[in-house]
Design a protein around this motif. Structure first.
Motif, PDB file in Angstrom:
ATOM      1  N   LEU A   1       0.880  -1.166   0.000  1.00 24.03           N
ATOM      2  CA  LEU A   1       0.000   0.000   0.000  1.00 24.03           C
ATOM      3  C   LEU A   1       0.914   1.212   0.000  1.00 24.03           C
ATOM      4  O   LEU A   1       1.345   1.685   1.058  1.00 24.03           O
ATOM      5  CB  LEU A   1      -0.934  -0.002   1.222  1.00 24.03           C
ATOM      6  CG  LEU A   1      -2.010  -1.077   1.251  1.00 24.03           C
ATOM      7  CD1 LEU A   1      -2.792  -1.026   2.568  1.00 24.03           C
ATOM      8  CD2 LEU A   1      -2.966  -0.942   0.068  1.00 24.03           C
ATOM      9  N   HIS A   2       1.246   1.677  -1.181  1.00 19.44           N
ATOM     10  CA  HIS A   2       2.210   2.766  -1.317  1.00 19.44           C
ATOM     11  C   HIS A   2       1.480   4.100  -1.317  1.00 19.44           C
ATOM     12  O   HIS A   2       0.902   4.525  -2.316  1.00 19.44           O
ATOM     13  CB  HIS A   2       3.023   2.590  -2.607  1.00 19.44           C
ATOM     14  CG  HIS A   2       4.029   3.681  -2.817  1.00 19.44           C
ATOM     15  ND1 HIS A   2       4.429   4.091  -4.068  1.00 19.44           N
ATOM     16  CD2 HIS A   2       4.723   4.448  -1.935  1.00 19.44           C
ATOM     17  CE1 HIS A   2       5.312   5.069  -3.949  1.00 19.44           C
ATOM     18  NE2 HIS A   2       5.497   5.301  -2.669  1.00 19.44           N
ATOM     19  N   PHE A   3       1.493   4.754  -0.152  1.00 17.16           N
ATOM     20  CA  PHE A   3       0.932   6.093  -0.014  1.00 17.16           C
ATOM     21  C   PHE A   3       1.944   7.117  -0.506  1.00 17.16           C
ATOM     22  O   PHE A   3       3.139   6.861  -0.549  1.00 17.16           O
ATOM     23  CB  PHE A   3       0.590   6.385   1.449  1.00 17.16           C
ATOM     24  CG  PHE A   3      -0.575   5.621   1.999  1.00 17.16           C
ATOM     25  CD1 PHE A   3      -1.811   6.226   2.141  1.00 17.16           C
ATOM     26  CD2 PHE A   3      -0.440   4.295   2.395  1.00 17.16           C
ATOM     27  CE1 PHE A   3      -2.892   5.528   2.669  1.00 17.16           C
ATOM     28  CE2 PHE A   3      -1.509   3.589   2.921  1.00 17.16           C
ATOM     29  CZ  PHE A   3      -2.740   4.211   3.052  1.00 17.16           C
ATOM     30  N   PHE A   4       1.452   8.291  -0.835  1.00 18.92           N
ATOM     31  CA  PHE A   4       2.317   9.375  -1.294  1.00 18.92           C
ATOM     32  C   PHE A   4       2.258  10.513  -0.281  1.00 18.92           C
ATOM     33  O   PHE A   4       1.215  10.775   0.321  1.00 18.92           O
ATOM     34  CB  PHE A   4       1.895   9.846  -2.688  1.00 18.92           C
ATOM     35  CG  PHE A   4       2.285   8.866  -3.760  1.00 18.92           C
ATOM     36  CD1 PHE A   4       3.305   9.161  -4.639  1.00 18.92           C
ATOM     37  CD2 PHE A   4       1.658   7.626  -3.862  1.00 18.92           C
ATOM     38  CE1 PHE A   4       3.693   8.247  -5.612  1.00 18.92           C
ATOM     39  CE2 PHE A   4       2.035   6.705  -4.827  1.00 18.92           C
ATOM     40  CZ  PHE A   4       3.060   7.019  -5.705  1.00 18.92           C
ATOM     41  N   SER A   5       3.374  11.169  -0.087  1.00 15.58           N
ATOM     42  CA  SER A   5       3.484  12.186   0.962  1.00 15.58           C
ATOM     43  C   SER A   5       2.952  13.546   0.488  1.00 15.58           C
ATOM     44  O   SER A   5       3.256  13.967  -0.642  1.00 15.58           O
ATOM     45  CB  SER A   5       4.951  12.316   1.385  1.00 15.58           C
ATOM     46  OG  SER A   5       5.088  13.194   2.465  1.00 15.58           O
ATOM     47  N   PRO A   6       2.182  14.244   1.357  1.00 20.07           N
ATOM     48  CA  PRO A   6       1.688  13.816   2.673  1.00 20.07           C
ATOM     49  C   PRO A   6       0.525  12.826   2.531  1.00 20.07           C
ATOM     50  O   PRO A   6      -0.430  13.089   1.794  1.00 20.07           O
ATOM     51  CB  PRO A   6       1.243  15.119   3.327  1.00 20.07           C
ATOM     52  CG  PRO A   6       0.946  16.048   2.194  1.00 20.07           C
ATOM     53  CD  PRO A   6       1.829  15.656   1.052  1.00 20.07           C
ATOM     54  N   ALA A   7       0.644  11.706   3.233  1.00 18.08           N
ATOM     55  CA  ALA A   7      -0.271  10.576   3.036  1.00 18.08           C
ATOM     56  C   ALA A   7      -1.716  10.904   3.375  1.00 18.08           C
ATOM     57  O   ALA A   7      -2.637  10.276   2.856  1.00 18.08           O
ATOM     58  CB  ALA A   7       0.204   9.385   3.864  1.00 18.08           C
ATOM     59  N   VAL A  30      -3.138  13.623   2.628  1.00 15.04           N
ATOM     60  CA  VAL A  30      -3.627  14.594   1.647  1.00 15.04           C
ATOM     61  C   VAL A  30      -3.620  14.018   0.230  1.00 15.04           C
ATOM     62  O   VAL A  30      -4.618  14.119  -0.498  1.00 15.04           O
ATOM     63  CB  VAL A  30      -2.778  15.884   1.686  1.00 15.04           C
ATOM     64  CG1 VAL A  30      -3.210  16.848   0.577  1.00 15.04           C
ATOM     65  CG2 VAL A  30      -2.871  16.546   3.048  1.00 15.04           C
ATOM     66  N   MET A  31      -2.512  13.421  -0.172  1.00 12.75           N
ATOM     67  CA  MET A  31      -2.362  12.944  -1.553  1.00 12.75           C
ATOM     68  C   MET A  31      -3.359  11.836  -1.858  1.00 12.75           C
ATOM     69  O   MET A  31      -3.577  10.928  -1.047  1.00 12.75           O
ATOM     70  CB  MET A  31      -0.943  12.452  -1.791  1.00 12.75           C
ATOM     71  CG  MET A  31       0.105  13.558  -1.714  1.00 12.75           C
ATOM     72  SD  MET A  31      -0.003  14.707  -3.110  1.00 12.75           S
ATOM     73  CE  MET A  31       0.747  13.724  -4.399  1.00 12.75           C
ATOM     74  N   LYS A  32      -3.952  11.889  -3.065  1.00 12.76           N
ATOM     75  CA  LYS A  32      -5.043  10.973  -3.394  1.00 12.76           C
ATOM     76  C   LYS A  32      -4.580   9.624  -3.920  1.00 12.76           C
ATOM     77  O   LYS A  32      -5.311   8.643  -3.838  1.00 12.76           O
ATOM     78  CB  LYS A  32      -5.968  11.628  -4.424  1.00 12.76           C
ATOM     79  CG  LYS A  32      -6.742  12.824  -3.889  1.00 12.76           C
ATOM     80  CD  LYS A  32      -7.735  13.339  -4.896  1.00 12.76           C
ATOM     81  CE  LYS A  32      -8.878  12.368  -5.122  1.00 12.76           C
ATOM     82  NZ  LYS A  32      -9.929  12.918  -6.007  1.00 12.76           N
ATOM     83  N   LEU A  33      -3.371   9.556  -4.473  1.00 15.40           N
ATOM     84  CA  LEU A  33      -2.943   8.301  -5.095  1.00 15.40           C
ATOM     85  C   LEU A  33      -2.580   7.250  -4.051  1.00 15.40           C
ATOM     86  O   LEU A  33      -1.922   7.542  -3.050  1.00 15.40           O
ATOM     87  CB  LEU A  33      -1.728   8.542  -5.995  1.00 15.40           C
ATOM     88  CG  LEU A  33      -1.158   7.286  -6.669  1.00 15.40           C
ATOM     89  CD1 LEU A  33      -2.170   6.672  -7.623  1.00 15.40           C
ATOM     90  CD2 LEU A  33       0.138   7.609  -7.405  1.00 15.40           C
ATOM     91  N   LEU A  34      -3.000   6.012  -4.316  1.00 15.68           N
ATOM     92  CA  LEU A  34      -2.568   4.868  -3.518  1.00 15.68           C
ATOM     93  C   LEU A  34      -2.216   3.746  -4.491  1.00 15.68           C
ATOM     94  O   LEU A  34      -3.096   3.189  -5.152  1.00 15.68           O
ATOM     95  CB  LEU A  34      -3.677   4.411  -2.560  1.00 15.68           C
ATOM     96  CG  LEU A  34      -3.340   3.198  -1.684  1.00 15.68           C
ATOM     97  CD1 LEU A  34      -2.175   3.494  -0.753  1.00 15.68           C
ATOM     98  CD2 LEU A  34      -4.557   2.761  -0.875  1.00 15.68           C
ATOM     99  N   GLU A  35      -0.928   3.435  -4.598  1.00 19.10           N
ATOM    100  CA  GLU A  35      -0.511   2.293  -5.410  1.00 19.10           C
ATOM    101  C   GLU A  35      -0.747   1.018  -4.610  1.00 19.10           C
ATOM    102  O   GLU A  35      -0.203   0.845  -3.520  1.00 19.10           O
ATOM    103  CB  GLU A  35       0.972   2.406  -5.782  1.00 19.10           C
ATOM    104  CG  GLU A  35       1.238   3.259  -6.998  1.00 19.10           C
ATOM    105  CD  GLU A  35       2.685   3.236  -7.432  1.00 19.10           C
ATOM    106  OE1 GLU A  35       2.938   3.113  -8.639  1.00 19.10           O
ATOM    107  OE2 GLU A  35       3.574   3.345  -6.574  1.00 19.10           O
ATOM    108  N   VAL A  36      -1.599   0.152  -5.134  1.00 17.88           N
ATOM    109  CA  VAL A  36      -1.894  -1.137  -4.504  1.00 17.88           C
ATOM    110  C   VAL A  36      -1.048  -2.184  -5.218  1.00 17.88           C
ATOM    111  O   VAL A  36      -1.259  -2.445  -6.403  1.00 17.88           O
ATOM    112  CB  VAL A  36      -3.395  -1.464  -4.608  1.00 17.88           C
ATOM    113  CG1 VAL A  36      -3.682  -2.842  -4.013  1.00 17.88           C
ATOM    114  CG2 VAL A  36      -4.228  -0.388  -3.913  1.00 17.88           C
ATOM    115  N   VAL A  37      -0.101  -2.764  -4.494  1.00 15.19           N
ATOM    116  CA  VAL A  37       0.896  -3.637  -5.119  1.00 15.19           C
ATOM    117  C   VAL A  37       0.628  -5.085  -4.725  1.00 15.19           C
ATOM    118  O   VAL A  37       0.645  -5.432  -3.544  1.00 15.19           O
ATOM    119  CB  VAL A  37       2.320  -3.227  -4.701  1.00 15.19           C
ATOM    120  CG1 VAL A  37       3.351  -4.063  -5.466  1.00 15.19           C
ATOM    121  CG2 VAL A  37       2.550  -1.734  -4.941  1.00 15.19           C
TER     122      VAL A  37
END
Length: 691
Positions: free
Chosen positions: A429-435, A437-444
């Motif tokens: 579950l790769h969140f983007f900083s700031p987690a 706030v940022m909308k993208l979530l890479e599900v690996v």
């Protein structure tokens, strides 16, 4: 196929029930059926008027977007709304679900709009690069006032019943919605109908309305200078001050039509479909049910760990934040409190909500505290042995069926899964900083991730308000693997003679809000430096800046200088000296580099890496790559994402330029990937690969 509209008489009123599942999209056959119902009620002596209601969870969720690329099929929505308004008998909209775009425009043509508790009203067309084309820019400001209409349409947000009612768009009904609508028809039929909207200026004529609108329009125009639909929206709303309704409707259509074929509008519609497609995994059956997630553990209370904890607390989920020491945990908890306080000061969060969110986040210094969690996410340092150690410990303490996830940006999650006895429960579950706030979530997903584990991650992303993109486990996944190519080219451009400010200006001119080097300074150059050293990679200029203690904003200097804690960097002779020294060490002859060359060198190798990602099956479809870059890396939405931009540019042009770059830089890795070369040879594009 069932009829899209059923016409029934109930208590002396005709009810037109809309039925076009799944969301009652306002397609051509639904429009035709509603037109027939209007014609029928006009001569039906058994009906005092008409109620427009809908089956399912939507009233009308908007136009059928697939029709935008085709010639319009009559009756077009604008004419149908005018027919509703001209009906000799009263017409009432009973809105029990979403009334978006064409759905709200249909309701605006009615004599009254009654709102059930699940109603959501909005005009989201600007998100698709267009404006409302069936009277939304003319009828809305007459009801809400022009400044409020501008905010509603430009934001593309859906309003709650309470907010919609406060703006004058409808009336809330607490009881039986249909019976209330029937009663309203009878009242209008016997007590007199309100004046047609065409005959009243409404709130357009209120004192100060023009000044408030112009002030809001000026700010919006500056913020959205590259978005043609915003300029058209401002123009259309401004027309409502001086034009009759009929004149305004004609002008609205004249503004609407060119937007349908504008490349920026086409790109935004691509984004709309790509976001929805990104949640679909072809081999994942719809029958697979997600596992319940009610308690979460986050391992690591650094910048990412605290942001992830805040993201879950925002969604109302209790979080156990775990660190190795009381001191580190206290620093993390202080960071969360400080961020919440800053939001309260800005007015984006009220103090009570901040306190309730903080109460959901408890702390511990023992991994045993994760025992009751349904999901644990590690956010420790980017070192594979350390992450494997954490996974092995979680495997020992967590209950069967719980999920274990990594927030790693680059590392091998398959290798982490092997440290457990249940690799089927491991994913990224790769969140983007700031987690938070940022909308993208890479599900690996790894080689062993179970289908219901993947389904759980996708459901959880929606619960968190994130946009998920599924990737297979591979170095850098989708976004960061492509980013590495851009970073390499930025480093070489600096050596070749471009300055940091020139590179950043070129990318801002392309449409990014921040240039890549300013972003690096903001996130911290030392983070990626540590990763490069661990993996044996190098970026000579970036490495030299770090060796000189220039880590970006946090240290007061990076590619730019940040005097006295300034948030925005200024050109720095000391950074230029470091760059020149690196160029001399590698024997580079520095020269003037043009903006077009900078854009091509930064983007084309990035696109080429995207093609490799597709060919290897790391990403499912080109649109997934676009969504990752839109929501994680600031790619301008009106360009559609890197793969859509590549199609619009032409793959043959990109392939030829990559061949030239490979020769110029003596770097065979820059040659077009086999997939890109094949598509270019066929005259095809990445869009042909969509599934």
């Amino acid at each position: 196929m069932s009829q899209p509209v059923s016409y029934r008489i109930q208590d002396g009123v005709a009810v037109a029930w809309l039925h076009n599942p799944p969301v009652n999209a306002f397609s051509a056959h639904l429009r035709a059926a509603l037109r027939d119902a209007l014609q029928q009620v006009a001569t039906d002596n058994a009906a005092a008027g008409l109620v427009i209601a809908a089956e399912g969870g939507s009233f009308i969720a908007g136009a059928d977007i697939k029709e935008f690329a085709r010639p319009p099929v009559p009756p077009i929505t604008r004419d149908l709304v005018c027919a509703i308004e001209a009906c000799p008998k009263p017409v009432v909209a009973a809105i029990q679900g979403t009334a978006l775009g064409a759905g709200l425009e249909v309701a605006l043509g009615c004599d009254a709009r009654l709102l059930g508790p699940g109603a959501r009203l909005g005009l989201p067309e600007t998100r698709l690069g267009i404006i409302p084309g069936a009277g939304g820019t003319q009828r809305t400001p007459r009801l809400t006032g022009p400044a409020a209409a501008l905010e509603l349409i430009a934001s593309a947000e859906a309003l709650t019943p309470e907010r919609a009612a406060s703006l004058g768009l409808g009336e809330i009904v607490r009881g039986d919605l249909l019976q209330a609508a029937i009663a309203r028809v009878h009242a209008l039929a016997t007590g007199g109908r309100p004046s047609r909207m065409a005959d009243m200026p409404g709130r357009m004529a209120e004192p100060g309305a023009r000044q408030a609108f112009e002030a809001a329009a000026e700010k919006l125009a500056k913020r959205a200078a590259e978005e043609p639909q915003i300029a058209a929206l401002i123009h259309a709303l401004r027309n409502a001050f001086t034009m009759t309704l009929d004149e305004g409707l004609r002008a609205e259509r004249e503004l609407f039509e060119p937007l349908r074929t504008d490349p920026r509008s086409v790109a935004l519609r691509h984004v709309f479909f790509a976001e929805r497609a990104a949640t679909r995994v072809p081999e994942l059956s719809r029958d697979v049910k997600p596992r319940p997630v009610e308690r979460v553990a986050v391992i690591g209370a650094g910048t990412m760990g605290t942001g992830i904890a805040m993201a879950f607390a925002q969604a109302g989920l209790p979080v156990m934040l775990i660190e190795t020491s009381a001191e580190a945990l206290a620093r993390g908890q202080d960071r969360i409190a400080s961020l919440h306080q800053a939001s309260v000061r800005r007015g984006s969060l009220d103090a009570g909500t901040a306190r309730s969110r903080e109460a959901l986040i408890r702390g511990a210094t023992d991994l045993g505290a994760a025992a009751e969690a349904d999901l644990a996410i590690e956010a420790v340092f980017e070192e594979l042995p350390l992450k494997q150690e954490v996974f092995a410990a979680l495997d020992r303490v967590m209950k069967p069926g719980s999920l274990m996830a990594s927030n790693t940006s680059y590392l091998d999650i398959d290798a982490m899964a092997t440290a457990t006895s249940r690799p089927q429960d491991v994913l990224g579950l790769h969140f983007f900083s700031p987690a938070n706030v940022m909308k993208l979530l890479e599900v690996v997903r790894t080689k062993h991730t179970a289908g219901d584990a993947l389904a759980t991650a996708l459901a959880l992303a929606r619960r968190l308000g994130k946009v998920p993109v599924v990737a297979r486990a591979a170095w850098g996944f989708i976004g960061n693997r492509m980013l590495a190519q851009r970073s390499q080219q930025a480093d070489r451009l600096l050596q070749d003679g471009a300055s940091p400010e020139q590179i950043d200006a070129a990318m801002r001119s392309f449409g990014f809000r921040m240039g890549p080097l300013a972003v690096s300074d903001l996130s911290g150059l030392d983070v990626s430096w540590r990763m490069r050293k661990a993996s044996g990679k190098s970026l000579p200029v970036a490495d030299a800046l770090c060796e000189a203690g220039r880590f970006g904003q946090k240290s007061g200097a990076g590619y730019y200088a940040y005097p006295e804690g300034a948030r925005h960097g200024v050109p720095d002779p000391a950074a230029a000296a470091v760059i020149e020294a690196v160029a001399a060490r590698f024997g580079r002859v520095r020269r003037d580099v043009g903006e077009q060359e900078m854009v091509e060198r930064l983007l084309y190798p990035t696109i080429n890496e995207g093609a490799r990602i597709l060919e290897e099956g790391v990403a499912i479809r080109p649109g997934d790559i676009d969504i990752a870059w839109l929501h994680g890396y600031g790619f301008p939405a009106w360009r559609g994402g890197p793969m859509h931009f590549a199609d619009a540019t032409g793959l043959s042009r990109i392939a030829a330029r990559l061949d030239a770059m490979a020769a110029e830089q003596d770097d065979a890795s820059l040659q077009p990937s086999p997939l890109l070369r094949r598509l270019a040879a066929k005259g095809s594009g990445f869009s042909s690969l969509s599934v």
